[in-house]
Scaffold this active site. Structure first.
Site, PDB file in Angstrom:
ATOM      1  N   ASP A   1      38.108  33.325  50.888  1.00  0.00           N
ATOM      2  CA  ASP A   1      38.242  34.747  51.180  1.00  0.00           C
ATOM      3  C   ASP A   1      37.451  35.058  52.450  1.00  0.00           C
ATOM      4  O   ASP A   1      36.244  34.817  52.504  1.00  0.00           O
ATOM      5  CB  ASP A   1      37.696  35.569  50.015  1.00  0.00           C
ATOM      6  CG  ASP A   1      38.511  36.803  49.732  1.00  0.00           C
ATOM      7  OD1 ASP A   1      38.790  37.543  50.695  1.00  0.00           O
ATOM      8  OD2 ASP A   1      38.872  37.036  48.564  1.00  0.00           O
TER       9      ASP A   1
ATOM     10  N   ASP B   1      40.615  39.548  54.113  1.00  0.00           N
ATOM     11  CA  ASP B   1      40.316  40.848  53.543  1.00  0.00           C
ATOM     12  C   ASP B   1      40.555  41.956  54.567  1.00  0.00           C
ATOM     13  O   ASP B   1      40.292  41.789  55.761  1.00  0.00           O
ATOM     14  CB  ASP B   1      38.838  40.842  53.106  1.00  0.00           C
ATOM     15  CG  ASP B   1      38.433  42.068  52.338  1.00  0.00           C
ATOM     16  OD1 ASP B   1      39.016  42.316  51.271  1.00  0.00           O
ATOM     17  OD2 ASP B   1      37.501  42.766  52.789  1.00  0.00           O
TER      18      ASP B   1
ATOM     19  N   GLU C   1      45.334  41.077  53.455  1.00  0.00           N
ATOM     20  CA  GLU C   1      45.333  42.255  52.594  1.00  0.00           C
ATOM     21  C   GLU C   1      45.717  43.464  53.443  1.00  0.00           C
ATOM     22  O   GLU C   1      44.956  43.902  54.283  1.00  0.00           O
ATOM     23  CB  GLU C   1      43.948  42.456  51.979  1.00  0.00           C
ATOM     24  CG  GLU C   1      43.886  43.671  51.064  1.00  0.00           C
ATOM     25  CD  GLU C   1      42.476  44.027  50.651  1.00  0.00           C
ATOM     26  OE1 GLU C   1      42.304  44.566  49.550  1.00  0.00           O
ATOM     27  OE2 GLU C   1      41.526  43.768  51.445  1.00  0.00           O
TER      28      GLU C   1
ATOM     29  N   HIS D   1      41.791  40.797  41.857  1.00  0.00           N
ATOM     30  CA  HIS D   1      40.440  41.222  41.509  1.00  0.00           C
ATOM     31  C   HIS D   1      40.207  42.715  41.698  1.00  0.00           C
ATOM     32  O   HIS D   1      39.177  43.230  41.244  1.00  0.00           O
ATOM     33  CB  HIS D   1      39.431  40.445  42.369  1.00  0.00           C
ATOM     34  CG  HIS D   1      39.535  40.778  43.820  1.00  0.00           C
ATOM     35  ND1 HIS D   1      40.642  40.431  44.584  1.00  0.00           N
ATOM     36  CD2 HIS D   1      38.704  41.457  44.655  1.00  0.00           C
ATOM     37  CE1 HIS D   1      40.462  40.865  45.808  1.00  0.00           C
ATOM     38  NE2 HIS D   1      39.300  41.486  45.887  1.00  0.00           N
ATOM     39  N   ASP D   2      41.108  43.402  42.353  1.00  0.00           N
ATOM     40  CA  ASP D   2      40.955  44.831  42.637  1.00  0.00           C
ATOM     41  C   ASP D   2      41.797  45.707  41.732  1.00  0.00           C
ATOM     42  O   ASP D   2      41.868  46.926  41.950  1.00  0.00           O
ATOM     43  CB  ASP D   2      41.330  45.124  44.093  1.00  0.00           C
ATOM     44  CG  ASP D   2      40.220  44.782  45.067  1.00  0.00           C
ATOM     45  OD1 ASP D   2      39.053  44.719  44.639  1.00  0.00           O
ATOM     46  OD2 ASP D   2      40.513  44.574  46.256  1.00  0.00           O
TER      47      ASP D   2
END
Length: 598
Positions: A110, A217, A275, A352-353
């Site tokens: 990430d 990200d 993302e 994860h969000d």
């Protein structure tokens, strides 16, 4: 779908591996603890690689593991070249790469480079004085003063975690920008020296060690508008206003991403998935993932996974019910947007969000409905076009935290921020709705420890340890050990459909999507047509309701050819028909094809 070359001897000739790969996101703090400190770690992940290989995983995506104060679970990096000690060491990363590569599994990390931690040496230098060479590596602005001499931030922008996007620095008497927490100051991508340091320090360092690529990200937030003006007032009750148009898809964003690809990603052959938030229009997304543009391989677009949430800023956790037709229409939009282009898309319904898919889109009212709906969601995801991403625990149907748990069990900075804001408002109805929304949608639901077996703490950590987050109350009934040997389990079904997805990649990975009966609020049906132009076709029929339902005329969709049942969530080999249409039990899914594949 772009130019796809089919070779009868070699299959999908010339297509990169990541298009039909299965990616699996590991949230390392919650995956497997090897040393009994209650925090998941890299040795724990390494110990479970064979489990992932058995599932059918091709690429492991590891959420942030770098040195960090953990104000936002590692999305606040203080040193990109060190590993946060509870996760392990750089040598553990090397061992993870070695063990994964032995099994033909790739590993991506990430990459968090919109911002750093305020503990990063770059920021410490930047805030040390206005004359420091790294001052311009972050975004600093002077205060504004009203007629009474009261100091105000440079703009009225609201941050993602509630509150303003600006924090006052006493030492240098200016504000710094942070789209997220004050602990996460934004880097200034306008500064070329800063960009080159990012490429060297955060990317080449890991690619040189053998990492296969990055999940990137907040990839569309690097270019901010440079006028730094107030956003329109959309919430008169707040001094801070939603302003994503000020920092998403900014004026130089494609220049920056192309440069990142040209200088770093392409030379290493590294896979990239970005993302891409707040980008709801296909014509905005295509430039990021067009092969000719040479920017990113793939992006995550969030229209489907964000269903049920409120505005991304502001009332995000005021739950918004939605009909199945909306889910279907959004799926169609993001399945078809790359048709006729050289772009590519992704398939995912958990990360994860976001909260757990079976709790949000399925039915957890009983054990039977939980199993059926989790399998139906699996079949839906496995038959969609694009690269498939799974999130840890999705394959065993992990559910949201129990509704009985109190707010003290929520650990996430975002949950805490929205809850505190609701409390501070003094509005009891807003507080009630926020708590209700957090119970459905909070990021915390996806972050509780992975459920391996029915031993204490679900086998995530030792019996004597204190897990960093509470283990789900239902871990004895929902865990890997219970499902691994059961051919009727959710886990076994995932293994089956992941294998079928690759066996029939011309339909499910690369095929063209056509939605059937878009207004039907119980049945989600669509066809997948062979990308290489043959008559091969699949009809996917998903009953996403609690009642028996009748699907579309499958034989008619097959143009008179005999439909063959490829897979069913119920495991039944025969198909019950009513007037030529399949009759599906509550939460049953089926896939029919018009050919046998050997």
């Amino acid at each position: 779908m772009g130019s796809i070359t089919w070779d009868k001897n070699n299959g999908w000739a010339g297509e990169p591996y990541w298009k039909d790969a299965v990616f699996y996101q590991v949230y390392p703090a919650s995956f497997k603890d090897s040393n009994g400190d209650g925090w998941g770690d890299l040795p724990g992940l390494i110990s479970k690689i064979d489990y992932l290989h058995e599932l059918g995983v091709d690429v492991i995506w590891v959420s942030p593991i770098f040195e960090s104060p953990q104000k936002d679970m590692g999305y606040d990096v203080s040193d990109y070249q060190k590993i946060y000690e509870p996760y392990g060491s750089i040598q553990d990363v090397d061992r993870l790469l070695h063990e994964a590569h032995l099994r033909d599994i790739k590993v991506i990390l990430d990459l968090v480079v919109n911002h750093t931690s305020q503990e990063h040496e770059w920021f410490k230098e930047s805030r040390s004085s206005k004359e420091n060479p790294k001052r311009d590596w972050y975004i600093w602005k002077p205060a504004r003063y009203d007629e009474n001499g009261t100091r105000h931030p440079p703009t009225n922008w609201r941050g993602y975690f509630a509150g303003p996007t600006w924090t006052w620095d006493e030492q240098t008497q200016e504000y710094y920008l942070h789209l997220y927490a004050p602990d996460q100051p934004d880097l200034n991508w306008e500064n070329e020296e800063c960009r080159n340091a990012i490429y060297d320090n955060t990317m080449r360092f890991w690619l040189d060690r053998g990492v296969d690529g990055f999940r990137i990200d907040t990839v569309n937030k690097y270019s901010k508008r440079q006028d730094y003006v107030d956003a329109p007032i959309t919430d008169p009750k707040s001094p801070h206003q939603s302003a994503p148009e000020m920092w998403c898809n900014g004026p130089r964003i494609h220049e920056f991403i192309h440069e990142m690809n040209r200088k770093v990603l392409a030379p290493f052959g590294a896979v990239s998935v970005g993302e891409l938030s707040n980008t709801p229009h296909p014509d905005q997304v295509i430039p990021y993932v067009s092969a000719a543009a040479q920017e990113l391989d793939m992006v995550f677009e969030f229209s489907v996974i964000r269903l049920g949430t409120g505005n991304i800023l502001g009332p995000k956790y005021i739950y918004q019910p939605f009909p199945l037709s909306k889910l279907k229409n959004l799926t169609e939009k993001w399945q078809s947007f790359v048709t006729g282009t050289d772009a590519w898309t992704t398939v995912f319904i958990e990360n994860h969000d976001n909260a757990r898919a079976v709790s949000r889109f399925g039915d957890t009212s009983s054990t039977e409905m939980w199993i059926r709906s989790a399998k139906t969601i699996a079949l839906w995801q496995a038959t969609l076009t694009g690269t498939l991403f799974l999130y840890q625990g999705q394959e065993i149907g992990m559910t949201n935290m129990p509704q009985s748990w109190g707010i003290e069990e929520y650990k996430d900075v975002e949950s805490s921020g929205f809850y505190a804001e609701a409390v501070a408002s003094g509005d009891s109805e807003r507080l009630r709705k926020t708590l209700h929304g957090l119970g459905h949608l909070a990021r915390d639901h996806s972050r509780i420890p992975f459920q391996w077996d029915d031993s204490p703490h679900a086998g995530f950590t030792s019996a004597e340890a204190e897990p960093w987050m509470r283990v789900h109350d239902d871990y004895r009934s929902i865990n890997v050990a219970r499902q691994r040997g059961d051919p009727t389990s959710i886990l076994s079904f995932y293994k089956q459909v992941l294998a079928l997805r690759k066996q029939h990649r011309e339909l499910f990975v690369f095929g063209a999507f056509t939605l059937l009966d878009p207004e039907n609020e119980a049945v989600f049906a669509y066809t997948k047509t062979d990308a290489k132009g043959s008559r091969r076709k699949a009809v996917v029929v998903l009953n996403m309701s609690k009642e028996e339902e009748v699907g579309p005329d499958v034989a008619a969709e097959m143009s008179g050819e005999e439909p063959r049942l490829l897979v069913s969530t119920s495991g039944e080999g025969s198909m019950k028909l009513r007037g030529g249409r399949p009759v599906l039990r509550a939460w049953e899914g089926r896939v029919y094809v018009n050919y046998d594949k050997h």
